[in-house]
Motif scaffolding. Structure first.
Motif, PDB file in Angstrom:
ATOM      1  N   ARG A 210       0.877 -17.705  -6.520  1.00  0.00           N
ATOM      2  CA  ARG A 210       2.401 -17.253  -6.956  1.00  0.00           C
ATOM      3  C   ARG A 210       2.258 -15.868  -6.059  1.00  0.00           C
ATOM      4  O   ARG A 210       1.193 -15.279  -5.496  1.00  0.00           O
ATOM      5  N   PRO A 211       3.418 -15.229  -5.893  1.00  0.00           N
ATOM      6  CA  PRO A 211       3.562 -13.868  -5.101  1.00  0.00           C
ATOM      7  C   PRO A 211       2.764 -12.878  -6.033  1.00  0.00           C
ATOM      8  O   PRO A 211       3.203 -12.898  -7.387  1.00  0.00           O
ATOM      9  N   GLY A 212       1.895 -12.309  -5.438  1.00  0.00           N
ATOM     10  CA  GLY A 212       1.363 -11.055  -6.197  1.00  0.00           C
ATOM     11  C   GLY A 212       1.796  -9.668  -5.584  1.00  0.00           C
ATOM     12  O   GLY A 212       1.402  -9.375  -4.516  1.00  0.00           O
ATOM     13  N   ILE A 213       2.553  -8.804  -6.415  1.00  0.00           N
ATOM     14  CA  ILE A 213       2.962  -7.529  -5.826  1.00  0.00           C
ATOM     15  C   ILE A 213       1.878  -6.625  -5.869  1.00  0.00           C
ATOM     16  O   ILE A 213       1.445  -6.350  -6.977  1.00  0.00           O
ATOM     17  N   THR A 214       1.761  -5.846  -4.610  1.00  0.00           N
ATOM     18  CA  THR A 214       0.826  -4.925  -4.756  1.00  0.00           C
ATOM     19  C   THR A 214       1.458  -3.357  -4.886  1.00  0.00           C
ATOM     20  O   THR A 214       1.115  -2.679  -5.883  1.00  0.00           O
ATOM     21  N   PHE A 215       2.577  -3.334  -4.133  1.00  0.00           N
ATOM     22  CA  PHE A 215       3.493  -1.987  -4.427  1.00  0.00           C
ATOM     23  C   PHE A 215       4.569  -2.039  -3.403  1.00  0.00           C
ATOM     24  O   PHE A 215       5.017  -2.957  -2.924  1.00  0.00           O
ATOM     25  N   THR A 216       5.626  -1.287  -4.006  1.00  0.00           N
ATOM     26  CA  THR A 216       6.810  -1.030  -3.396  1.00  0.00           C
ATOM     27  C   THR A 216       7.005  -0.152  -2.448  1.00  0.00           C
ATOM     28  O   THR A 216       6.194   0.929  -2.226  1.00  0.00           O
ATOM     29  N   TYR A 217       8.128  -0.009  -1.641  1.00  0.00           N
ATOM     30  CA  TYR A 217       8.084   0.797  -0.434  1.00  0.00           C
ATOM     31  C   TYR A 217       9.098   1.988  -0.643  1.00  0.00           C
ATOM     32  O   TYR A 217       8.654   2.906   0.037  1.00  0.00           O
ATOM     33  N   LEU A 218       9.789   1.820  -1.402  1.00  0.00           N
ATOM     34  CA  LEU A 218      11.007   2.727  -1.514  1.00  0.00           C
ATOM     35  C   LEU A 218      10.406   4.015  -2.217  1.00  0.00           C
ATOM     36  O   LEU A 218       9.440   4.081  -3.111  1.00  0.00           O
ATOM     37  N   GLY A 219      10.626   5.238  -1.453  1.00  0.00           N
ATOM     38  CA  GLY A 219      10.157   6.575  -1.970  1.00  0.00           C
ATOM     39  C   GLY A 219      10.942   7.557  -1.592  1.00  0.00           C
ATOM     40  O   GLY A 219      12.141   7.320  -1.225  1.00  0.00           O
ATOM     41  N   VAL A 220      10.495   8.730  -1.940  1.00  0.00           N
ATOM     42  CA  VAL A 220      11.453   9.977  -1.753  1.00  0.00           C
ATOM     43  C   VAL A 220      10.921  10.774  -0.469  1.00  0.00           C
ATOM     44  O   VAL A 220       9.778  10.763  -0.099  1.00  0.00           O
ATOM     45  N   ARG A 221      11.947  11.236   0.320  1.00  0.00           N
ATOM     46  CA  ARG A 221      11.500  12.065   1.463  1.00  0.00           C
ATOM     47  C   ARG A 221      10.669  13.416   1.057  1.00  0.00           C
ATOM     48  O   ARG A 221      11.314  13.909   0.302  1.00  0.00           O
TER      49      ARG A 221
ATOM     50  N   VAL B 203      13.513   7.089   1.341  1.00  0.00           N
ATOM     51  CA  VAL B 203      12.834   6.617   2.538  1.00  0.00           C
ATOM     52  C   VAL B 203      12.151   5.200   2.218  1.00  0.00           C
ATOM     53  O   VAL B 203      11.683   4.797   0.954  1.00  0.00           O
ATOM     54  N   GLY B 204      11.933   4.558   3.286  1.00  0.00           N
ATOM     55  CA  GLY B 204      11.258   3.020   3.197  1.00  0.00           C
ATOM     56  C   GLY B 204      12.240   1.979   2.676  1.00  0.00           C
ATOM     57  O   GLY B 204      13.353   2.174   2.381  1.00  0.00           O
ATOM     58  N   ASP B 205      11.673   0.619   2.917  1.00  0.00           N
ATOM     59  CA  ASP B 205      12.514  -0.309   2.569  1.00  0.00           C
ATOM     60  C   ASP B 205      12.751  -0.559   1.287  1.00  0.00           C
ATOM     61  O   ASP B 205      11.893  -0.855   0.382  1.00  0.00           O
TER      62      ASP B 205
END
Ligand SMILES: Cc1cc2nc3c(=O)[nH]c(=O)nc-3n(C[C@H](O)[C@H](O)[C@H](O)COP(=O)(O)OP(=O)(O)OC[C@H]3O[C@@H](n4cnc5c(N)ncnc54)[C@H](O)[C@@H]3O)c2cc1C
Ligand code: SF4
Ligand code: SF4
Lengths: 375, 466
Positions: free
Chosen positions: B397-408, B237-239
């Motif tokens: 710079r871009p600072g990444i907080t978290f990713t969106y992809l996960g499990v349903r 799920v998620g982008d």
């Protein structure tokens, strides 16, 4: 490390805290650092004396060592306070007494004991020191009244002048940022001091000696603080009885001087012992070793002063009175002599920092009200 | 290689916010719980140690917040940030419901509170701020877990899951030594966060630009467990190819620089790329609404670097950054402090200053309409000539907080497969399943809400599998 390096290192940590602010609710340090954007030496010393070394922020900080930012406010601010104590110690000439170090304090106490013992032997004779003294004026049979009074008065004057001069120098340097300080602010400071408010944290106490919050440090510090107050009251009561009512010591168990002194002395001994035990078990990573030494030296001296006082009381009807009295007076002499150069001075800067803090808070509240901002 | 066996009722993978919530509630339900945390003790709790506030439903102002934040408000906010993309409305409703009890539950574990921090006024009615931030919160949870007898292994990385016939059997745990332990448990709760610290995986999303990205949180969240679950049939799920990223100071450490690297100077001035050209509208929307777009914008620039330039009118107007800005008395001198082409950069500044319309007041609390005319991209608000020395520059710079992809997951936080079945004793909570609700976009304080609500649900359900 020179003082300037230390100030820069502390300022660097304060800058990071100002970008973070997560600890805002712990103590007065954070609102004070957030009111500034640069940290000159005066600011750093002022802010350092707002820190009461509770360690809350150390355990909360995601940037504490081993993180490369290495944020450790209790440690760096202790080091700055150590610098405050040394830098502003007045009269300057005697700073070499160095009551920060346990050794110097022990030496001073020993010297005090020798001086009083010699005086007693010379003035009252060896007999007076080793035999019991029933009846009024017992203490003065060992050390004559004037020999207690004159050093005590001179000592008090020296200590008070030293503290005032130190406090003044610190106040002048800690900057002009403070707002107007009126009766309300001063009343607030008195209330803060009397309740040892900040040592309570938000009601859970300090994260000290380990990573669990506890009220123990507040309780122990209160015992010492109020114990000291009671001992002071005992001395006042005794001089009232002697100089106004004309009754010579020793006083009966159920008299004001003895009751106040006993309760105060026991509180101080218990508090000092507890503080030392806590310190021994505390997390060294958040401590400065210089300050730890100064803490032991001062708490030890206070504890010894009260313990020898209690013992003098306990043996006053026996032949040990002379020896105990001489020891007690010797320790007290060390406490006096070292007062401007020991951790005793901490309360001077602490109270002044709290006063400045109240002034700043008032200023801020006023400007917020003027802008109509509600928080 | 030494490989021993160990047995517990519930195995929790990851000792962050979600993991500890799961562990505490599983333990309260009577289960014997083991938490395997990859980090060392000082760094336990991944990204959760960088947090500070949590969003929750409250029908009236309460002890923690100054305003009302109703279930309807909360749902509307989730709907708004979804921007029309799919998300699980049932889970979102469940989250909103469950969130109401969070502050009291947290208090019961020993978490303390403070007023909203200075500079965060936009959040003070909806979000509660815990005293001392995320690490203090985690300390309270770990202390509560210790009191309950929950076992915690540090430097314990789960490297494999044995799942047979949609049923979890055991996990392989790598410990220092190195030594491996096979942990058998009646159920497993996966709370191992996203994959934001996995450069290779990021490269799959944004190509070589992944190199220039700064990871704001833990280097430990490499998505290993996320990948394992997907390989075992979990539905994604998620982008999958994007992440939440903001503008951070380019001098920040590559990992774990945390909140203090965030730069809020952007709307006060202009931002140029390595070529000295502007590339986006610095005044597109109120800063709290647009700041999260800047990570992506900078990631798309050459070398993933950009420079925010402001003048003294901006000084002291935003929360300071851990790193003092480059400063100079003239724009020319300022440009020379970094590797910017002087002529182009100067031309950009001159063109910008000439294009400014309005009173230049810089009131960031409202869309002030002070805009530019005749330059592209325009600056729609807070356009004000950069002309008052001293001048300041922050490299970004871009600072990444978290990713969106996960499990349903389903309403019991049980992992759902692509076939629509469930992995019966496998649960997921926190960032690893946040995509069910927040598949992209951002809502401050929602990450912790998701971890709390689904962590506790997962803990209770997992305890029931004994
Ligand atoms: C700077 C910053 C500030 C933030 N502020 C907020 C905020 O104020 N409010 C908010 O709601 N959200 C905030 N977030 C987002 C928030 O951090 C996350 O949503 C939340 O912490 C996720 O919790 P979690 O338990 O799922 O993951 P984490 O807290 O990241 O925990 C995952 C844990 O799993 C461990 N782990 C990973 N792989 C393995 C493995 N294979 N074996 C064993 N252990 C493993 C990691 O070591 C880590 O400890 C912020 C994020 C950042 C980066
Ligand atoms: S001590 Fe650490 S967590 Fe606290 S305000 Fe400073 S940087 Fe932030
Ligand atoms: S140690 Fe305690 S008193 Fe000192 S700065 Fe940190 S929180 Fe404040």
């Amino acid at each position: 490390m020179t003082g300037d390096d230390l100030v820069l290192r502390a300022a660097r940590q304060l800058e990071i805290c100002n970008a973070c602010r997560y600890c805002e609710g712990y103590c007065a340090v954070f609102p004070a650092l957030e009111r500034r954007s640069t940290y000159a030496a005066g600011d750093v010393h002022y802010i350092a004396n707002l820190c009461h070394d509770c360690r809350d922020c150390y355990y909360a900080c995601p940037f504490a060592p081993p993180h490369e930012y290495g944020i450790n406010l209790p440690q760096v601010l202790s080091e700055v306070r150590a610098q405050t104590y040394r830098h502003y110690a007045r009269p300057r000439g005697l700073a070499r007494l160095g009551g920060w170090h346990g050794v110097n304090v022990a030496r001073a106490a020993l010297l005090g004991i020798i001086v009083f013992a010699s005086l007693a032997v010379i003035v009252s004779g060896p007999q007076a020191v080793t035999s019991p003294h029933p009846g009024p004026g017992a203490f003065y049979d060992v050390v004559p009244w004037l020999l207690m009074l004159v050093p005590a008065l001179l000592g008090t004057a020296y200590v008070l002048l030293g503290w005032v001069a130190s406090g003044y120098a610190f106040w002048r340097d800690s900057g002009a940022a403070g707002g107007a300080i009126g009766p309300a602010e001063l009343g607030g400071v008195v209330a803060d001091v009397l309740s040892l408010r900040f040592l309570r944290g938000g009601g859970q106490g300090c994260t000290y000696p380990d990573d669990r919050p506890s009220m123990a440090r507040w309780s122990l510090h209160s015992l010492v603080f109020y114990g000291f107050g009671l001992c002071f009251a005992s001395t006042c009561a005794a001089s009232f009885q002697q100089d106004v009512l004309g009754q010579l010591p020793p006083y009966p168990i159920l008299s004001a001087p003895v009751l106040l002194g006993t309760v105060g002395g026991v509180a101080m001994v218990a508090g000092a012992a507890g503080l030392i035990l806590q310190k021994r078990g505390s997390d060294r990573r958040a401590a400065s070793s210089w300050m730890t030494d100064a803490d032991y030296a001062f708490i030890g001296l206070l504890g010894a002063a009260s313990l020898t006082g209690l013992l003098t009381l306990a043996v006053r009807d026996t032949s040990l009175l002379g020896v105990m009295l001489v020891v007690h007076l010797g320790v007290l002499a060390a406490l006096y002599v070292m007062a401007p150069y020991s951790k005793f001075i901490h309360f001077v800067y602490r109270v002044l920092a709290l006063v400045r803090n109240r002034g700043e808070q008032a200023l801020e509240a006023a400007s917020r009200a003027a802008r109509g901002v509600q928080l | 290689m030494d490989r021993s066996r160990y047995g517990v009722d519930v195995l929790v993978v990851g000792g962050g916010n979600a993991g500890l919530c799961a562990a505490l509630d599983a333990s309260k339900a009577g289960a014997r719980v083991l938490v395997c945390e990859k980090g060392i003790l000082d760094y336990r709790g991944g990204n959760s140690r960088h947090t500070r506030d949590i969003r929750y439903r409250h029908e009236s102002p309460d002890a923690y917040t100054t305003g009302r934040y109703s279930a309807a408000d909360f749902r509307a906010d989730i709907e708004r940030v979804s921007a029309g993309l799919e998300y699980d409305r049932e889970l979102a409703d469940l989250l909103v419901e469950e969130s109401a009890s969070l502050p009291d539950w947290m208090s019961a574990q020993g978490v303390r509170w403070q007023g909203s921090l200075r500079g965060t006024l936009n959040l003070h009615s909806s979000n509660a701020f815990f005293l001392g931030g995320g690490r203090a919160m985690l300390n309270a949870y770990y202390a509560a877990a210790r009191r309950r007898g929950v076992e915690v292994w540090y430097e314990a990385e789960v490297v494999d899951l044995r799942i047979v016939d949609e049923r979890f059997r055991s996990a392989l745990v790598a410990l220092p030594g190195p030594r491996h332990v096979e942990v058998e448990a009646a159920s497993v709760v996966v709370c191992s966060g996203g994959f934001e610290a996995n450069r290779d995986w990021l490269r799959d999303c944004i190509g070589d630009a992944a190199e220039g990205v700064i990871v704001r949180g833990t280097p430990n969240n490499d998505g290993r467990l996320l990948r394992l679950l997907l390989d075992h049939g979990a539905a994604p799920v998620g982008d999958a190819r994007s992440f939440h990223a903001i503008a951070v100071d380019a001098r920040a450490p590559r990992y774990d620089g945390g909140i203090v690297t965030r730069v809020d100077s952007v709307p006060f001035g202009i931002v140029v790329n390595r070529e000295g050209c502007r590339f986006a509208d610095e005044g597109a929307d109120l800063w709290p609404k647009q700041y999260a777009t800047w990570g992506g914008l900078i990631a798309a620039q050459p070398d993933q670097i950009a420079y925010s330039i402001v003048d003294s009118k901006a000084a002291g107007r935003f929360i300071p950054v851990a790193f003092p800005p480059h400063a100079a008395a003239s724009l020319d001198a300022l440009i020379e402090t970094v590797e910017l082409p002087p002529a182009t950069t100067r031309a950009t500044l001159t063109a910008f200053n000439a294009a400014v319309r309005g009173d230049g007041s810089l009131d960031l609390d409202r869309l002030d309409g002070n805009h530019t005319e005749g330059i592209d991209p325009p600056k729609s608000h807070w356009a004000s000539a950069i002309d008052t020395p001293p001048f300041y520059l922050y490299p970004l710079r871009p600072g990444i907080t978290f990713t969106y992809l996960g499990v349903r997951v389903d309403a019991d936080a049980r992992v759902v497969t692509t076939a629509g079945t469930t992995l019966r004793n496998v649960y997921a909570a926190g960032e690893v399943m946040a995509g069910n609700i927040l598949g992209h976009g951002y809502l401050a304080g929602l990450g912790l809400t998701i971890g709390h609500a689904f962590g506790r649900i997962a803990g209770r359900e997992a305890a029931g599998d004994r």
